[in-house]
Design a protein around this motif. Structure first.
Motif, PDB file in Angstrom:
ATOM      1  N   VAL A   1      -3.879  32.968 -14.101  1.00 56.55           N
ATOM      2  CA  VAL A   1      -3.627  31.654 -13.847  1.00 56.55           C
ATOM      3  C   VAL A   1      -1.900  30.922 -13.358  1.00 56.55           C
ATOM      4  CG1 VAL A   1      -3.718  28.952 -14.348  1.00 56.55           C
ATOM      5  CG2 VAL A   1      -5.437  30.853 -14.903  1.00 56.55           C
ATOM      6  N   LEU A   2      -1.029  30.735 -11.735  1.00 59.97           N
ATOM      7  CA  LEU A   2      -0.278  30.592 -11.068  1.00 59.97           C
ATOM      8  C   LEU A   2       0.465  28.784 -11.676  1.00 59.97           C
ATOM      9  CD1 LEU A   2      -0.956  32.563  -8.440  1.00 59.97           C
ATOM     10  CD2 LEU A   2       0.626  33.431 -10.577  1.00 59.97           C
ATOM     11  N   ALA A   3      -0.593  27.702 -11.476  1.00 58.85           N
ATOM     12  CA  ALA A   3      -0.436  27.009 -11.815  1.00 58.85           C
ATOM     13  C   ALA A   3      -1.479  26.028 -12.018  1.00 58.85           C
ATOM     14  CB  ALA A   3       0.365  26.050 -10.642  1.00 58.85           C
ATOM     15  N   ILE A   4      -1.991  25.196 -12.514  1.00 55.64           N
ATOM     16  CA  ILE A   4      -2.639  23.811 -13.389  1.00 55.64           C
ATOM     17  C   ILE A   4      -2.365  22.594 -12.861  1.00 55.64           C
ATOM     18  CG2 ILE A   4      -3.185  24.641 -15.314  1.00 55.64           C
ATOM     19  CD1 ILE A   4      -5.633  24.242 -14.898  1.00 55.64           C
ATOM     20  N   GLN A   5      -2.595  21.804 -11.892  1.00 52.46           N
ATOM     21  CA  GLN A   5      -1.802  20.001 -12.585  1.00 52.46           C
ATOM     22  C   GLN A   5      -3.227  19.457 -12.320  1.00 52.46           C
ATOM     23  OE1 GLN A   5       0.943  19.077  -9.789  1.00 52.46           O
ATOM     24  NE2 GLN A   5       1.859  17.489 -11.073  1.00 52.46           N
ATOM     25  N   THR A   6      -3.153  17.950 -12.965  1.00 52.67           N
ATOM     26  CA  THR A   6      -4.081  16.928 -13.099  1.00 52.67           C
ATOM     27  C   THR A   6      -3.557  16.358 -12.387  1.00 52.67           C
ATOM     28  OG1 THR A   6      -3.395  16.260 -14.973  1.00 52.67           O
ATOM     29  CG2 THR A   6      -5.702  18.139 -15.489  1.00 52.67           C
ATOM     30  N   PHE A   7      -4.560  15.297 -11.917  1.00 51.08           N
ATOM     31  CA  PHE A   7      -4.035  14.243 -11.411  1.00 51.08           C
ATOM     32  C   PHE A   7      -3.826  13.303 -11.885  1.00 51.08           C
ATOM     33  CE2 PHE A   7      -7.945  15.183  -8.633  1.00 51.08           C
ATOM     34  CZ  PHE A   7      -6.992  14.563  -7.748  1.00 51.08           C
ATOM     35  N   GLY A   8      -3.722  13.296 -13.426  1.00 48.84           N
ATOM     36  CA  GLY A   8      -2.379  12.005 -14.429  1.00 48.84           C
ATOM     37  C   GLY A   8      -1.087  12.900 -14.615  1.00 48.84           C
ATOM     38  N   GLU A   9      -0.804  14.560 -14.594  1.00 50.23           N
ATOM     39  CA  GLU A   9       0.472  15.175 -14.124  1.00 50.23           C
ATOM     40  C   GLU A   9       0.974  15.272 -12.694  1.00 50.23           C
ATOM     41  OE1 GLU A   9      -0.841  18.795 -17.012  1.00 50.23           O
ATOM     42  OE2 GLU A   9      -1.009  18.913 -15.186  1.00 50.23           O
ATOM     43  N   GLY A  10       0.118  14.568 -12.358  1.00 48.01           N
ATOM     44  CA  GLY A  10       1.409  13.510 -10.924  1.00 48.01           C
ATOM     45  C   GLY A  10       2.261  13.017 -10.773  1.00 48.01           C
ATOM     46  N   PRO A  11       2.941  12.532  -9.442  1.00 44.61           N
ATOM     47  CA  PRO A  11       3.615  11.004  -9.577  1.00 44.61           C
ATOM     48  C   PRO A  11       2.485   9.979  -9.981  1.00 44.61           C
ATOM     49  CG  PRO A  11       4.106  12.663  -8.244  1.00 44.61           C
ATOM     50  CD  PRO A  11       3.073  13.468  -8.630  1.00 44.61           C
ATOM     51  N   SER A  12       3.161   9.081 -10.195  1.00 47.51           N
ATOM     52  CA  SER A  12       2.525   7.726 -10.168  1.00 47.51           C
ATOM     53  C   SER A  12       2.680   6.794  -9.776  1.00 47.51           C
ATOM     54  CB  SER A  12       2.097   7.591 -11.720  1.00 47.51           C
ATOM     55  OG  SER A  12       3.300   6.834 -12.258  1.00 47.51           O
ATOM     56  N   SER A  13       1.724   5.704  -8.790  1.00 42.66           N
ATOM     57  CA  SER A  13       2.534   4.913  -7.648  1.00 42.66           C
ATOM     58  C   SER A  13       1.734   3.346  -8.557  1.00 42.66           C
ATOM     59  CB  SER A  13       2.632   5.333  -6.191  1.00 42.66           C
ATOM     60  OG  SER A  13       2.546   4.057  -5.423  1.00 42.66           O
ATOM     61  N   PRO A  14       2.497   2.173  -8.564  1.00 45.02           N
ATOM     62  CA  PRO A  14       1.872   1.239  -8.609  1.00 45.02           C
ATOM     63  C   PRO A  14       0.655   0.608  -7.797  1.00 45.02           C
ATOM     64  CG  PRO A  14       4.004   0.408  -8.613  1.00 45.02           C
ATOM     65  CD  PRO A  14       4.204   2.395  -8.431  1.00 45.02           C
ATOM     66  N   ASP A  15       1.714   0.613  -6.074  1.00 46.92           N
ATOM     67  CA  ASP A  15      -0.066   1.085  -5.746  1.00 46.92           C
ATOM     68  C   ASP A  15      -1.124   1.286  -5.051  1.00 46.92           C
ATOM     69  OD1 ASP A  15       2.313  -0.750  -4.574  1.00 46.92           O
ATOM     70  OD2 ASP A  15       3.350   0.347  -2.808  1.00 46.92           O
ATOM     71  N   HIS A  16      -1.259   2.506  -6.034  1.00 47.74           N
ATOM     72  CA  HIS A  16      -2.226   3.803  -6.287  1.00 47.74           C
ATOM     73  C   HIS A  16      -2.003   4.640  -7.173  1.00 47.74           C
ATOM     74  CE1 HIS A  16      -2.483   3.604  -1.963  1.00 47.74           C
ATOM     75  NE2 HIS A  16      -1.231   3.741  -1.879  1.00 47.74           N
ATOM     76  N   PRO A  17      -3.277   3.678  -8.339  1.00 48.35           N
ATOM     77  CA  PRO A  17      -3.194   3.649  -9.232  1.00 48.35           C
ATOM     78  C   PRO A  17      -3.690   4.841 -10.221  1.00 48.35           C
ATOM     79  CG  PRO A  17      -3.102   1.502 -10.031  1.00 48.35           C
ATOM     80  CD  PRO A  17      -3.046   1.738  -8.105  1.00 48.35           C
ATOM     81  N   ILE A  18      -3.438   5.318 -10.949  1.00 49.72           N
ATOM     82  CA  ILE A  18      -4.060   6.675 -11.006  1.00 49.72           C
ATOM     83  C   ILE A  18      -5.585   6.795 -12.440  1.00 49.72           C
ATOM     84  CG2 ILE A  18      -5.227   8.974 -12.226  1.00 49.72           C
ATOM     85  CD1 ILE A  18      -3.541   9.406  -9.513  1.00 49.72           C
ATOM     86  N   PRO A  19      -7.019   6.155 -12.010  1.00 48.29           N
ATOM     87  CA  PRO A  19      -8.018   5.556 -12.698  1.00 48.29           C
ATOM     88  C   PRO A  19      -7.895   6.420 -14.273  1.00 48.29           C
ATOM     89  CG  PRO A  19      -9.139   6.229 -10.697  1.00 48.29           C
ATOM     90  CD  PRO A  19      -7.158   6.369 -10.743  1.00 48.29           C
ATOM     91  N   PRO A  20      -7.931   6.458 -14.778  1.00 49.99           N
ATOM     92  CA  PRO A  20      -8.543   6.648 -16.000  1.00 49.99           C
ATOM     93  C   PRO A  20      -9.474   8.408 -16.263  1.00 49.99           C
ATOM     94  CG  PRO A  20      -8.395   4.437 -17.222  1.00 49.99           C
ATOM     95  CD  PRO A  20      -8.170   4.844 -15.167  1.00 49.99           C
ATOM     96  N   GLU A  21     -10.175   7.842 -15.513  1.00 48.98           N
ATOM     97  CA  GLU A  21     -11.491   9.129 -15.495  1.00 48.98           C
ATOM     98  C   GLU A  21     -11.120   9.585 -14.062  1.00 48.98           C
ATOM     99  OE1 GLU A  21     -12.885   5.996 -12.221  1.00 48.98           O
ATOM    100  OE2 GLU A  21     -11.639   5.841 -14.254  1.00 48.98           O
ATOM    101  N   ALA A  22     -10.167  10.558 -13.837  1.00 47.50           N
ATOM    102  CA  ALA A  22      -9.484  11.277 -12.224  1.00 47.50           C
ATOM    103  C   ALA A  22      -8.304  11.942 -13.747  1.00 47.50           C
ATOM    104  CB  ALA A  22      -9.586  10.429 -11.567  1.00 47.50           C
ATOM    105  N   LYS A  23      -7.216  11.565 -14.975  1.00 47.12           N
ATOM    106  CA  LYS A  23      -5.892  12.017 -14.983  1.00 47.12           C
ATOM    107  C   LYS A  23      -6.562  13.055 -16.062  1.00 47.12           C
ATOM    108  CE  LYS A  23      -4.452   7.565 -16.502  1.00 47.12           C
ATOM    109  NZ  LYS A  23      -3.195   7.482 -16.448  1.00 47.12           N
ATOM    110  N   ASP A  24      -7.678  13.164 -15.973  1.00 52.91           N
ATOM    111  CA  ASP A  24      -8.187  14.594 -16.300  1.00 52.91           C
ATOM    112  C   ASP A  24      -8.647  15.725 -15.459  1.00 52.91           C
ATOM    113  OD1 ASP A  24      -6.204  14.313 -19.220  1.00 52.91           O
ATOM    114  OD2 ASP A  24      -9.236  14.222 -19.813  1.00 52.91           O
ATOM    115  N   ARG A  25      -9.039  15.327 -14.280  1.00 50.84           N
ATOM    116  CA  ARG A  25      -8.657  16.348 -13.004  1.00 50.84           C
ATOM    117  C   ARG A  25      -8.274  17.474 -12.709  1.00 50.84           C
ATOM    118  NH1 ARG A  25     -14.306  14.981 -10.115  1.00 50.84           N
ATOM    119  NH2 ARG A  25     -15.349  13.183 -11.726  1.00 50.84           N
ATOM    120  N   ILE A  26      -8.689  18.173 -12.509  1.00 49.82           N
ATOM    121  CA  ILE A  26      -7.490  18.920 -11.594  1.00 49.82           C
ATOM    122  C   ILE A  26      -7.266  18.802  -9.791  1.00 49.82           C
ATOM    123  CG2 ILE A  26      -7.109  21.506 -10.555  1.00 49.82           C
ATOM    124  CD1 ILE A  26      -7.105  21.246 -13.480  1.00 49.82           C
TER     125      ILE A  26
END
Length: 142
Positions: A30-55
């Motif tokens: 495994v070279l890389a793995i990042q969830t949506f919750g680990e990406g940069p956040s934006s108040p204009d496009h908040p990450i919904p709770p159900e997306a935070k653990d998705r790859i």
């Protein structure tokens, strides 16, 4: 000009399970793995709770190839048959834009080529033959 092509799989919320499965099947690293919750956040496009653990993005080294994978974002359709695309990695933004523009001719742009937080030039296009491509400038990694 350096270019590499990889397969990109899209899963429907079970990306972590798929990464573990392909790691075992292919004895992959495994070279890389990042969830949506680990990406940069934006108040204009908040990450919904159900997306935070998705790859958001994962990559696995399998021999001389790299398999890439992401989950769909909640609410986006997951269509079997459209869940595989070809990634094209280039060394320069100009190469990426040139390839993208050629594939766009007679095709359909899914995401215009643009700067993102992971690439100076990234876009998604389906060519005139119905093949889905992700074009990305990854200096030194193509």
């Amino acid at each position: 000009m350096a270019i590499s092509l990889n397969v990109y799989l899209v899963t429907d919320g079970n990306g972590k399970e798929a990464v573990a499965f392909y790691k075992e099947v292919f004895n992959a690293e495994v070279l890389a793995i990042q969830t949506f919750g680990e990406g940069p956040s934006s108040p204009d496009h908040p990450i919904p709770p159900e997306a935070k653990d998705r790859i958001m993005h994962a990559s696995l080294q399998i021999g001389g190839s790299v398999l890439m994978l992401s989950d769909t974002f909640p609410g986006m359709p997951h269509v079997i048959g459209n869940n595989i695309s070809v990634t094209v990695n280039t060394d320069t933004p100009d190469e990426a834009k040139h390839i993208f523009n050629k594939l766009e001719d007679g095709g359909e742009v899914k995401m215009p080529i643009q700067e993102t937080f992971w690439s100076p030039a990234y876009g998604m296009v389906t060519d005139k033959y119905g093949v889905q491509f992700q074009i990305s400038c990854t200096p030194g990694q193509a």
